[in-house]
Design a protein around this motif. Structure first.
Motif, PDB file in Angstrom:
ATOM      1  N   GLU A  20       2.870  84.579   8.888  1.00 36.42           N
ATOM      2  CA  GLU A  20       3.914  83.821   8.184  1.00 36.42           C
ATOM      3  C   GLU A  20       3.728  82.308   8.261  1.00 36.42           C
ATOM      4  N   TYR A  21       3.363  81.825   9.423  1.00 41.68           N
ATOM      5  CA  TYR A  21       3.212  80.370   9.544  1.00 41.68           C
ATOM      6  C   TYR A  21       2.133  79.839   8.603  1.00 41.68           C
ATOM      7  N   ALA A  22       0.936  80.412   8.718  1.00 43.54           N
ATOM      8  CA  ALA A  22      -0.173  79.928   7.904  1.00 43.54           C
ATOM      9  C   ALA A  22       0.060  80.226   6.422  1.00 43.54           C
ATOM     10  N   ALA A  23       0.733  81.341   6.134  1.00 40.64           N
ATOM     11  CA  ALA A  23       1.015  81.695   4.747  1.00 40.64           C
ATOM     12  C   ALA A  23       1.872  80.620   4.088  1.00 40.64           C
ATOM     13  N   ASP A  24       2.816  80.079   4.857  1.00 37.93           N
ATOM     14  CA  ASP A  24       3.653  79.001   4.332  1.00 37.93           C
ATOM     15  C   ASP A  24       2.822  77.774   3.986  1.00 37.93           C
ATOM     16  N   ILE A  25       1.850  77.488   4.830  1.00 36.13           N
ATOM     17  CA  ILE A  25       0.968  76.347   4.544  1.00 36.13           C
ATOM     18  C   ILE A  25       0.179  76.621   3.254  1.00 36.13           C
ATOM     19  N   GLY A  34     -15.278  88.785  10.785  1.00 37.96           N
ATOM     20  CA  GLY A  34     -14.988  88.626  12.196  1.00 37.96           C
ATOM     21  C   GLY A  34     -13.585  88.084  12.408  1.00 37.96           C
ATOM     22  N   TYR A  35     -13.199  87.146  11.538  1.00 40.55           N
ATOM     23  CA  TYR A  35     -11.884  86.542  11.660  1.00 40.55           C
ATOM     24  C   TYR A  35     -11.130  86.721  10.358  1.00 40.55           C
ATOM     25  N   ALA A  36      -9.829  86.909  10.476  1.00 40.32           N
ATOM     26  CA  ALA A  36      -9.017  87.017   9.266  1.00 40.32           C
ATOM     27  C   ALA A  36      -9.073  85.695   8.517  1.00 40.32           C
ATOM     28  N   ILE A  37      -8.840  85.755   7.230  1.00 39.82           N
ATOM     29  CA  ILE A  37      -8.790  84.563   6.398  1.00 39.82           C
ATOM     30  C   ILE A  37      -7.492  83.822   6.693  1.00 39.82           C
ATOM     31  N   TYR A  38      -7.541  82.496   6.701  1.00 42.88           N
ATOM     32  CA  TYR A  38      -6.369  81.676   6.988  1.00 42.88           C
ATOM     33  C   TYR A  38      -5.177  82.133   6.136  1.00 42.88           C
ATOM     34  N   GLY A  39      -4.056  82.383   6.782  1.00 41.84           N
ATOM     35  CA  GLY A  39      -2.890  82.891   6.063  1.00 41.84           C
ATOM     36  C   GLY A  39      -2.624  84.351   6.410  1.00 41.84           C
ATOM     37  N   TYR A  40      -3.653  84.963   6.943  1.00 45.26           N
ATOM     38  CA  TYR A  40      -3.525  86.365   7.347  1.00 45.26           C
ATOM     39  C   TYR A  40      -4.001  86.531   8.785  1.00 45.26           C
ATOM     40  N   CYS A  41      -3.627  87.663   9.402  1.00 41.96           N
ATOM     41  CA  CYS A  41      -4.298  88.056  10.631  1.00 41.96           C
ATOM     42  C   CYS A  41      -4.667  89.525  10.498  1.00 41.96           C
ATOM     43  N   LYS A  42      -5.499  89.976  11.403  1.00 38.39           N
ATOM     44  CA  LYS A  42      -5.882  91.370  11.362  1.00 38.39           C
ATOM     45  C   LYS A  42      -4.734  92.223  11.880  1.00 38.39           C
ATOM     46  N   ASP A  43      -4.533  93.329  11.209  1.00 35.29           N
ATOM     47  CA  ASP A  43      -3.504  94.270  11.637  1.00 35.29           C
ATOM     48  C   ASP A  43      -3.902  94.834  13.000  1.00 35.29           C
ATOM     49  N   GLU A  44      -2.992  94.774  13.953  1.00 35.28           N
ATOM     50  CA  GLU A  44      -3.350  95.238  15.299  1.00 35.28           C
ATOM     51  C   GLU A  44      -3.681  96.719  15.330  1.00 35.28           C
ATOM     52  N   ARG A  45      -3.087  97.473  14.400  1.00 32.95           N
ATOM     53  CA  ARG A  45      -3.349  98.916  14.386  1.00 32.95           C
ATOM     54  C   ARG A  45      -4.601  99.281  13.589  1.00 32.95           C
ATOM     55  N   ASN A  46      -5.022  98.385  12.697  1.00 31.77           N
ATOM     56  CA  ASN A  46      -6.186  98.670  11.871  1.00 31.77           C
ATOM     57  C   ASN A  46      -6.889  97.358  11.584  1.00 31.77           C
ATOM     58  N   LYS A  47      -7.973  97.121  12.302  1.00 37.54           N
ATOM     59  CA  LYS A  47      -8.593  95.800  12.216  1.00 37.54           C
ATOM     60  C   LYS A  47      -9.285  95.547  10.880  1.00 37.54           C
TER      61      LYS A  47
END
Ligand SMILES: [Zn+2]
Length: 553
Positions: A193-198, A173-186
């Protein structure tokens, strides 16, 4: 449907015992044997005075998925003739396993014919219902029907999800922290980038020796939003990871989850947890071998090698004492040379100064062995010196390998080794033939016994020397064949520490597998990539340093 005919339910019941057994249906022979069924039904009937067992119909070896069974057919004939007006079975599945067909009998045929139907173990008796509540007759059956229906649906949905998982498509349902779902392909993940840095900073801190708890606390003190809070804010299109206030904080468990999640290496891992089945909503963990892993599905945040190293670190940490901010330098790495168990730390105060020693845990717990006591600073000193030496050696190795690889192609060298081997082979055979001839010559009196002894001795020595040379050539050939000298990533690992001046957790974890302490003077350091290093050293020693292209033939 009205069930008036059941009113006087225990009078003049002419009952049929219907028995069926089919191993093919998954019936267990012992518990479902015809004998067992018969006994159960007889006991049941014996307790009910108005109920008379008049006939028994048995279908031994007939599946319940259809009604083409001789016993069942004979029973239906007897129902039509009025010989019986009641059927008793051990359980519903004895009547059949085809729920549609069964529904026809239970809901229509039996009631229409005024047949009472009893399934003892399912507690089902179509006479035990109020006529006003006719539907409840079929409730147990409907349950079965629903059951199979639900199961079908559940299997379908599950297999569709499984298919997606196998293709590496993200179905959460939700992307894993560090990623988000691609808007063109869920079903695809893209780097946030922000969370990936963390995430990267969490891996870095771990390698520096921090415990998960300490990392969580540090993130909280830096006001970094915990994943759940961050997700919530992202949902609100609020694009700053920082926020003061009292919200869900980072916990050690979240840090650990991130440190262990292979998804950050670009591999999609799903199916780690599943519902027990369509009835029980409880979630259970799936064994690692059952996870669905598809590599290279999205951009990696953590390089594979770093991920692997961190997994090693986590393994070592489980040996370390809990609740500490940082993990001790040698935790999980130092072993006792006497018993192979871990060494534990002990602080001793002397004249106001603190000294730290490591000693055998077995001995510490009074279970034998001896203390194998060593001061931590002494061990640090010894290991640092050894490590510096090893780093130098391996860095030098690279230079040497470059040199060797200058020699146009190892194939050439391999060829010369093989030719040498062939020559040795011929040589060996020659001496063996000579030896045989010598024996014949002695037998026929051409040479004397003394001469035979003398020659034979020298031949044996020659063969021995040839065999040694052959072994050496074989070793060189194996070296050349098995070694990929172009691709030795660990050389870089060692080289990156060329300016090492003090020990730290990171260098130990990356380069050292274990340290075994026998006593102050005898300490064995097992390096990582040990076998590969030895192979390369052997390879280098098999190629003389002054060898050039011209002399290589
Ligand atoms: Zn010990």
């Amino acid at each position: 449907m009205a069930l008036f005919f059941y009113k006087e339910k225990n009078k003049d019941i002419r009952a049929a015992a219907y028995l069926r057994l089919s191993i093919e249906d998954g019936d267990k022979a012992e518990s479902n044997s015809i004998g067992n069924q018969r006994e159960l039904i007889r006991d049941f009937a014996a307790e009910r005075p108005g109920l008379h067992l008049v006939e028994e119909y048995a279908d031994d070896g007939y599946t319940g998925t259809n009604f083409e069974r001789p016993g069942f057919k004979r029973m239906m004939e007897d129902i039509k003739s009025g010989k019986i007006n009641c059927i008793i079975v051990k359980d519903l599945s004895r009547l059949g396993r085809n729920y549609i067909e069964m529904g026809k009998y239970l809901e229509q045929i039996f009631p229409m014919m005024g047949i009472r139907f009893i399934a003892i173990n399912d507690n089902y008796d179509n006479a035990n219902t109020e006529s006003s509540d006719s539907d409840s007759i079929v409730v147990p059956f409907k349950n079965l029907l629903n059951d199979s229906y639900c199961r079908d649906i559940s299997i379908k949905v599950r297999s569709q999800l499984d298919m997606k998982r196998r293709k590496g498509e993200f179905i959460g349902g939700y992307a894993i922290y560090g990623y988000c779902k691609d808007e063109r392909n869920k079903n695809r993940l893209v780097v946030d980038e922000y969370a990936a840095d963390i995430v990267r900073s969490i891996y870095r801190r771990k390698l520096e020796g921090m415990s998960a708890q300490a990392i969580a606390e540090q993130l909280n003190s830096e006001n970094v939003l915990a994943p759940s809070e961050y997700k919530r804010l992202c949902g609100l299109n609020y694009h700053s990871g920082f926020k003061a206030g009292t919200h869900a904080k980072w916990q050690a468990i979240q840090v650990l989850r991130i440190l262990k999640n292979e998804v950050y290496t670009g591999t999609m891992v799903q199916g780690r947890r599943q519902k027990i089945n369509y009835k029980i909503k409880k979630i259970r963990d799936v064994e690692e071998s059952g996870w669905i892993r598809v590599p290279n599905m999205h951009e990696a945040i953590i390089p594979q090698k770093l991920f692997d190293t961190v997994q090693e670190v986590l393994k070592l940490d489980t040996c370390a004492s809990k609740g500490q901010q940082t993990v001790n330098l040698f935790s999980g790495i130092v072993r006792c040379g006497g018993c192979g168990q871990n060494m534990v730390r002990r602080t001793v105060s002397k004249n106001g100064k603190k000294y730290i020693y490591l000693h055998c845990v077995t001995n510490h717990n009074g279970l034998g062995c001896s203390s194998h006591l060593i001061s931590e600073s002494k061990l640090e000193e010894v290991v640092l010196a050894a490590l510096q030496g090893k780093i130098q050696q391996i860095s030098g190795l690279e230079h040497r390998l470059d040199e060797i690889n200058e020699i146009p192609k190892n194939e050439r060298r391999l060829k010369s080794v093989e030719e040498h081997l062939k020559m040795l082979e011929q040589e060996e055979q020659k001496y063996q033939t000579l030896r045989r001839q010598l024996y014949e010559d002695m037998s026929s009196g051409i040479v004397s016994k003394e001469e035979y002894k003398e020659f034979s001795h020298s031949f044996n020595e020659k063969v021995e020397a040839i065999r040694k040379a052959k072994a050496e050539m074989n070793r060189q050939r194996d070296c050349l064949n098995n070694l990929d000298v172009e691709h030795l990533p660990w050389i870089e690992d060692f080289k990156s520490y060329q300016n090492l001046t003090s020990l730290n957790r990171r260098v130990l974890v990356e380069l050292v597998e274990s340290i075994t302490v026998y006593d102050k003077e005898h300490i064995h350091i097992q390096y990582r990539f040990d076998q590969e290093i030895r192979n390369v050293l052997e390879y280098c020693s098999s190629v003389p340093a002054e060898e050039t292209e011209e002399s290589a033939v």
